[in-house]
Design a protein around this motif. Structure first.
Motif, PDB file in Angstrom:
ATOM      1  N   ARG A 413       0.805  -1.215  -0.081  1.00  9.60           N
ATOM      2  CA  ARG A 413      -0.100  -0.014  -0.005  1.00  9.60           C
ATOM      3  C   ARG A 413       0.861   1.267  -0.257  1.00  9.60           C
ATOM      4  O   ARG A 413       0.551   2.338  -0.540  1.00  9.60           O
ATOM      5  N   PHE A 414       1.877   1.023   0.652  1.00  9.88           N
ATOM      6  CA  PHE A 414       2.934   2.414   0.849  1.00  9.88           C
ATOM      7  C   PHE A 414       3.491   2.552  -0.826  1.00  9.88           C
ATOM      8  O   PHE A 414       3.652   3.719  -1.255  1.00  9.88           O
ATOM      9  N   THR A 417       1.090   4.230  -2.931  1.00 13.16           N
ATOM     10  CA  THR A 417       0.462   5.549  -2.344  1.00 13.16           C
ATOM     11  C   THR A 417       1.924   6.549  -2.884  1.00 13.16           C
ATOM     12  O   THR A 417       1.533   7.300  -3.484  1.00 13.16           O
ATOM     13  N   PHE A 418       3.008   6.181  -2.743  1.00 12.46           N
ATOM     14  CA  PHE A 418       4.124   7.073  -2.788  1.00 12.46           C
ATOM     15  C   PHE A 418       5.246   6.852  -3.959  1.00 12.46           C
ATOM     16  O   PHE A 418       5.846   7.640  -4.333  1.00 12.46           O
ATOM     17  N   HIS A 500       2.726   8.494  11.286  1.00  9.09           N
ATOM     18  CA  HIS A 500       1.367   8.122  10.951  1.00  9.09           C
ATOM     19  C   HIS A 500       0.519   9.491  11.104  1.00  9.09           C
ATOM     20  O   HIS A 500       0.784  10.202  12.009  1.00  9.09           O
ATOM     21  N   THR A 501      -0.338   9.181  10.271  1.00  6.99           N
ATOM     22  CA  THR A 501      -1.516  10.565  10.267  1.00  6.99           C
ATOM     23  C   THR A 501      -2.963   9.707  10.049  1.00  6.99           C
ATOM     24  O   THR A 501      -2.806   8.668   8.995  1.00  6.99           O
ATOM     25  N   GLU A 504      -3.864   9.590   6.119  1.00  7.71           N
ATOM     26  CA  GLU A 504      -3.386   8.578   5.165  1.00  7.71           C
ATOM     27  C   GLU A 504      -3.749   7.212   5.718  1.00  7.71           C
ATOM     28  O   GLU A 504      -3.630   6.810   6.813  1.00  7.71           O
ATOM     29  N   LYS A 505      -4.392   6.397   4.803  1.00 10.10           N
ATOM     30  CA  LYS A 505      -4.612   4.998   5.178  1.00 10.10           C
ATOM     31  C   LYS A 505      -3.992   3.903   4.695  1.00 10.10           C
ATOM     32  O   LYS A 505      -4.110   2.628   4.774  1.00 10.10           O
ATOM     33  N   TRP A 506      -2.841   4.071   4.208  1.00  8.16           N
ATOM     34  CA  TRP A 506      -1.794   3.106   3.816  1.00  8.16           C
ATOM     35  C   TRP A 506      -1.317   2.267   4.909  1.00  8.16           C
ATOM     36  O   TRP A 506      -0.936   0.978   4.728  1.00  8.16           O
TER      37      TRP A 506
END
Length: 578
Positions: A413-414, A417-418, A500-501, A504-506
């Motif tokens: 997932r990361f 995303t990035f 972590h925030t 963001e859902k990754w």
């Protein structure tokens, strides 16, 4: 004849005397009166013609200067490179010598490729004596003046390898041209700008320079078939998680040799392995129960937990155990048997001896129910066999020891995303590495500018727009590194895993399962992201890097461009030891 010569010379002297004013002749002085106007013009006229040569010599430069400014003759020289006497000659000579050096290295690379094509065309035969021999060079290849690194196999050269090697030579030739043109600049432009129509985009040449490394078709393996109620109790103490995983891998090899089930350490004396590793995956790979957790072992033995015998692979200290760890084992309710070394004579050695299976079996074969052999991180046993891609054991998976399912999904997932499908991963170890590297024979701690140059060489080959940065470096170092990693006038983004925030859902899976914020889970997440990359740049001497390489080989994600940072180079500056 002599009389004639003397008469000729005397006549010449008389002519000279008539023409020239004798130096010693004294002219009579006539007083000049202001009222003798009539005689003044004649005297002026006579003096002017007498000194006309001197006047001409004085006036000529003045006339030329006036003509220069009035006609703007300077414009005639516009665009002409004016050679200064202070430096261009030296610069040109330096560029020519540099170009000759690069041409020499290009020749070596082409000869090396030629030898490979000969060996492919004539397998089993020696290269013709007429073929020029290629001097050996241990340096790794780059386009910065070293011999280009061609495929190592001398048995066959595929068409793709040939094209890849040819591409490296084209890049080197382009650098030679730039070197020769560097001294022929006018203003802010150079002659290379007028030749853009014959250049081409190397990244679009269709050559897979960083193609995946194929896994060997065959492995040397043994079956792991544990006997009933026979256990090997794992003890790993050296270093951090990466060292412990190497220790566990060697324990698995011993458990297979001795026909025992491996018992993982308790989280009270070691790491909580079931949070970072997929334990069920290990057992599925062998289609039988070969590994159990400490909790499972406890349930089976209840109040009868005992290590019947310690046969220590490491002699000093025995089993690499200290008093503190022995007390922690006893607090778990484990009674300990006698601790003895398999090779007591090794206690006097500074380096571990290399051991093979024939050395191990007589020493460690035992009918005791629970056996322990101590920390195995430093054990030098069948290294090529144990470290081969896929490991030394027969199984049906790509690799046995791998991250937990939650960690793998979070890494994927990361990446989505990035990073995307095309990225380089860099393990940039810095904290504590300066002292560690400098005490080694060849230091592995590189200044930021040198590291940036090495990274850019990989970027050029991989043609990746982004780099995942796994590092413990301070922001001051990573910020400088980012400012210097610029390719084709564009910065190559260095991406670090953010904090972590909730926006963001990754990483939501980790926090939902109460694994977020665990330092060991995050370290395994970093390894997994690096293992999934197209190209990996590791830190020499780091077991963190070695574990990533193990995963990449097992998952068949390793590429021909994988390398250690600045591999084959020494730091261009090394501090003195304290």
């Amino acid at each position: 004849m002599e009389r004639d010569r003397s008469s000729d010379s005397s006549s010449d002297e008389e002519e000279d005397r008539r023409t020239l004013v004798p130096q010693n002749e004294v002219k009579p002085w006539y007083p000049f009166s202001a009222f003798e106007i009539g005689d003044l013009p004649a005297r002026i006229r006579r003096g002017f013609w007498t000194s006309k040569r001197y006047l001409f010599a004085i006036c000529l430069p003045l006339v030329l200067i006036l003509l220069f400014f009035s006609l703007d003759l300077g414009s005639l020289f516009h665009g002409v490179s004016i050679v200064r006497a202070d430096y261009p000659g030296d610069r040109m000579r330096e560029s020519e010598l540099r170009a000759l050096y690069l041409l020499r290295n290009q020749q070596l690379g082409l000869l090396k490729l030629w030898n490979q094509t000969l060996s492919a065309a004539h397998p089993g035969s020696e290269v013709s004596p007429s073929t020029p021999a290629v001097p050996s060079n241990s340096s790794n290849s780059t386009t910065s003046g070293k011999v280009v690194d061609l495929p190592r196999s001398f048995n066959s050269v595929s068409f793709e390898e040939f094209r890849s090697a040819l591409l490296e030579q084209i890049k080197l030739n382009k650098q030679i041209q730039k070197t020769l043109l560097s001294t022929h600049r006018v203003g802010n432009t150079s002659s290379e700008s007028s030749d853009n129509n014959v250049d081409f985009d190397l990244s679009g040449s269709g050559v897979d320079v960083c193609k995946k490394v194929e896994r060997p078709a065959e492995r040397r393996t043994i079956e792991w078939k544990p006997k009933k109620d026979r256990y090997l109790f794992a003890i790993c103490l050296s270093g951090q998680m990466s060292n412990h995983l190497i220790c566990l891998e060697k324990h698995m090899f011993f458990a297979a040799l001795l026909g025992r089930t491996l018992v993982l350490p308790s989280s009270k004396v070691d790491y909580q392995y079931d949070r970072v590793l997929d334990i069920d995956h290990i057992n599925k790979c062998f289609s039988r129960k070969v590994v159990i957790t400490f909790e499972e072992f406890y349930e089976m033995k209840k109040n009868k937990m005992r290590i019947d015998r310690f046969i220590c692979y490491i002699a000093s200290p025995p089993c690499y155990l200290d008093e503190e760890h022995i007390k922690r084992l006893e607090k778990l309710g484990i009674s300990l048997g006698k601790i003895e070394a398999a090779w007591p004579e090794d206690a006097k050695l500074k380096m571990q001896k290399k051991r093979v299976v024939e050395d191990i079996m007589p020493k460690f074969s035992s009918d005791d129910e629970v056996l322990a052999i101590g920390d195995m991180f430093y054990a030098d046993v069948e290294e090529e066999w144990v470290m081969q891609p896929g490991g030394p054991l027969a199984h049906k998976c790509r690799t046995v020891i791998q991250p937990s399912r939650l960690v793998i999904l979070t890494a994927q997932r990361f990446v989505q995303t990035f990073l995307g499908s095309n990225y380089i991963a860099l393990h940039f170890r810095r904290h504590g590495f300066l002292k560690f590297c400098n005490v080694k024979k060849e230091s592995c701690f590189y200044p930021i500018p040198q590291a940036a140059e090495c990274i850019l060489r990989v970027v050029e080959r991989a043609n990746a727009p982004v780099i995942y940065l796994s590092t413990d470096a301070a922001d001051s170092e990573t910020n400088l590194l980012q400012s210097m990693v610029v390719f084709n006038d564009k910065p190559v983004a260095l991406v670090k895993r953010p904090d972590h925030t909730n926006a963001e859902k990754w990483d939501a899976l980790l926090y939902r399962n109460h694994m977020g914020g665990d330092s060991q889970v995050e370290a395994m997440l970093d390894k997994t992201i690096c293992a999934l990359s197209n190209v990996f740049i590791g830190a020499s001497g780091s077991t963190f890097t070695e574990d990533i390489i193990r995963l990449r080989k097992g998952w068949e994600s390793a590429s021909q461009c994988d390398e250690y940072l600045c591999q084959g180079e020494l730091p261009n500056y090394i501090a003195e030891l304290q």
